[in-house]
Write an enzyme that holds these catalytic residues in place. Structure first.
Site, PDB file in Angstrom:
ATOM      1  CG  HIS A   8      -2.019   0.845   1.197  1.00 18.78           C
ATOM      2  ND1 HIS A   8      -3.253   0.730   1.289  1.00 18.78           N
ATOM      3  CD2 HIS A   8      -1.983   2.382   1.157  1.00 18.78           C
ATOM      4  CE1 HIS A   8      -3.969   1.999   1.494  1.00 18.78           C
ATOM      5  NE2 HIS A   8      -3.083   2.889   1.017  1.00 18.78           N
ATOM      6  CG  HIS A  10      -1.519   6.224  -2.584  1.00 19.66           C
ATOM      7  ND1 HIS A  10      -2.843   6.231  -2.880  1.00 19.66           N
ATOM      8  CD2 HIS A  10      -1.904   5.865  -1.058  1.00 19.66           C
ATOM      9  CE1 HIS A  10      -3.512   5.592  -2.254  1.00 19.66           C
ATOM     10  NE2 HIS A  10      -2.952   5.221  -1.089  1.00 19.66           N
ATOM     11  CG  HIS A 188      -7.754   3.405   0.237  1.00 17.34           C
ATOM     12  ND1 HIS A 188      -7.137   3.303  -0.877  1.00 17.34           N
ATOM     13  CD2 HIS A 188      -6.850   4.571   0.743  1.00 17.34           C
ATOM     14  CE1 HIS A 188      -5.890   3.291  -1.016  1.00 17.34           C
ATOM     15  NE2 HIS A 188      -5.775   4.395   0.051  1.00 17.34           N
ATOM     16  CD  GLU A 191      -7.030   6.676   4.960  1.00 14.17           C
ATOM     17  OE1 GLU A 191      -7.892   6.476   4.098  1.00 14.17           O
ATOM     18  OE2 GLU A 191      -6.115   7.287   5.058  1.00 14.17           O
ATOM     19  CG  ASP A 269      -1.542   5.785   2.935  1.00 13.00           C
ATOM     20  OD1 ASP A 269      -1.776   5.503   1.669  1.00 13.00           O
ATOM     21  OD2 ASP A 269      -2.087   6.244   3.438  1.00 13.00           O
ATOM     22  CG  ASP A 270       0.024   9.109   0.521  1.00 17.57           C
ATOM     23  OD1 ASP A 270       0.055   8.890  -0.709  1.00 17.57           O
ATOM     24  OD2 ASP A 270      -0.983   8.714   1.203  1.00 17.57           O
TER      25      ASP A 270
HETATM   26  N1  ADE Z   1      -4.837   8.902  -1.901  1.00 13.47           N
HETATM   27  C1  ADE Z   1      -3.783   9.028  -1.527  1.00 13.47           C
HETATM   28  N2  ADE Z   1      -3.505   8.463  -0.004  1.00 13.47           N
HETATM   29  C2  ADE Z   1      -4.785   8.140   0.206  1.00 13.47           C
HETATM   30  C3  ADE Z   1      -5.180   7.783   1.543  1.00 13.47           C
HETATM   31  N3  ADE Z   1      -4.454   7.829   2.618  1.00 13.47           N
HETATM   32  N4  ADE Z   1      -6.717   7.592   1.637  1.00 13.47           N
HETATM   33  C4  ADE Z   1      -7.406   7.893   0.610  1.00 13.47           C
HETATM   34  N5  ADE Z   1      -6.791   8.151  -0.541  1.00 13.47           N
HETATM   35  C5  ADE Z   1      -5.556   8.450  -0.872  1.00 13.47           C
HETATM   36 ZN    ZN Z   2      -3.564   4.862   0.770  1.00  7.82          ZN
END
Ligand code: ADE
Ligand code: ZN
Length: 319
Positions: A8, A10, A188, A191, A269-270
């Site tokens: 996971h 992006h 997703h 969250e 994630d990011d």
């Molecule tokens: N797009 C990028 N990061 C995300 C996240 N944590 N939740 C939903 N969409 C995303």
């Molecule tokens: Zn994500």
């Protein structure tokens, strides 16, 4: 160093501020005002302003080569942290808006994956994602393109974006098509919204994994159902804490999810948005090496890579 696998992350969310500056300079683009704070990191306040900042970072991308360089750069960095396998969420929406053909975008991503593999041995694969708040029609159109132009590195379909928009069932036609054509599916959920969003996802969509899913911890019946189904959660604790889903690691349900018998993985994630890395997630998980190694095996088992590569990766991480 524990060998790691990530399910996971992006693509655009992996762009570091330094890489954003480099790409903007290369493309002759001005960086958006207010993108960086005084310490040089990305500025955002909450989930929606994070999504907006993410979009603005996407603005530094212009050519197919840019996308290839982003995935190459992430994979090389992940390999240095011990990653042997990474599945990257890649949205065709950005290249489409730039007028880049789907096949050209994929070829550039595949070139980045191949370069990283040659240099570091890391295996990379692509999960094509739709953006939830752009709606179900766009999602279906995107899957239609994905199945019409298959690529060996595109192994699955997923969805990110604003969880508060639409319901999982609205995206059932897109997911059904991807699933019927043999693609893995993840979404997703759980969250930003609570357990009902995870119930909605597992009831309406053919998913074997849930992106995040951590809010399932609020519903014992859901935990039981996830454990029974063997649904794998793509847990990203640093992201959850940065976005304020939980105040700190002590409050994060990672350990409770594991104790409930739910299959979990650890992910970033990011990472530059959330001041984390894959290795930092393993270090901060508060788990013994045996549990971390189990998480890696779970990630490889739950990955959407072909069976032969999966077997080879699993053999490589046995200790
Ligand atoms: N797009 C990028 N990061 C995300 C996240 N944590 N939740 C939903 N969409 C995303
Ligand atoms: Zn994500």
């Amino acid at each position: 160093m524990i060998p790691k696998a990530e399910l996971h992350c992006h693509l655009e969310g992996s762009i570091t501020p330094a890489l954003a500056r480099e790409l903007a300079a290369r493309n002759g683009l001005a960086l958006p005002d207010g993108l960086f704070g005084p310490d040089g990191s990305y500025v955002w306040r909450d989930f929606l302003s994070f999504l907006a900042a993410y979009d603005r970072v996407c603005g530094v991308l212009k050519t197919p080569r840019d996308f290839g360089d982003v995935i190459y750069s992430y994979l090389v960095g992940a390999a240095a942290q011990g990653a042997v396998y990474v599945e990257m969420f890649c949205s065709p929406e950005r290249p489409k808006a730039l007028g880049i053909a789907y096949a050209d975008w994929l070829a550039a991503l595949a070139d980045g994956i191949d370069r990283a593999s040659r240099e570091c041995g890391i295996v990379g694969r692509i999960i094509v994602v739709c953006i939830r708040h752009l709606g179900p029609e766009r999602a279906l159109a995107l899957v239609e393109r994905m199945v019409a132009e298959p690529h060996p590195y595109v192994v699955a379909f997923g969805m990110g974006g604003d969880e508060a928009k639409y319901t999982p069932a609205d995206f059932a036609p897109a997911y059904r098509l991807a699933h019927e054509k043999g693609y893995g599916c993840t979404v997703h959920a759980g969250e930003v919204l609570g357990p009902e969003s995870v119930w909605g996802a597992i009831r309406a969509l053919p998913v074997s994994r849930i992106g995040h899913g951590v809010r399932s911890a609020e519903d014992p019946a859901l935990l039981e159902e996830l454990a029974r189904r063997g649904t794998v959660l793509e847990v990203c604790p640093g992201s959850n804490i940065a976005l304020g889903v939980y105040p700190d690691r002590a409050a994060h349900p990672l350990h409770r999810l594991i104790a409930s018998g739910v299959r979990v993985t650890l992910n970033s994630d990011d990472p530059p948005f959330f001041h984390t890395t894959l290795a930092a997630e393993y270090e901060a998980a508060g788990l013994p090496d045996t549990a971390l190694r189990q998480i890696v095996r779970t990630a490889i088992e739950a990955s959407f890579v072909d069976a032969a590569t999966k077997r080879r990766l699993l053999e490589g991480v046995q200790s």
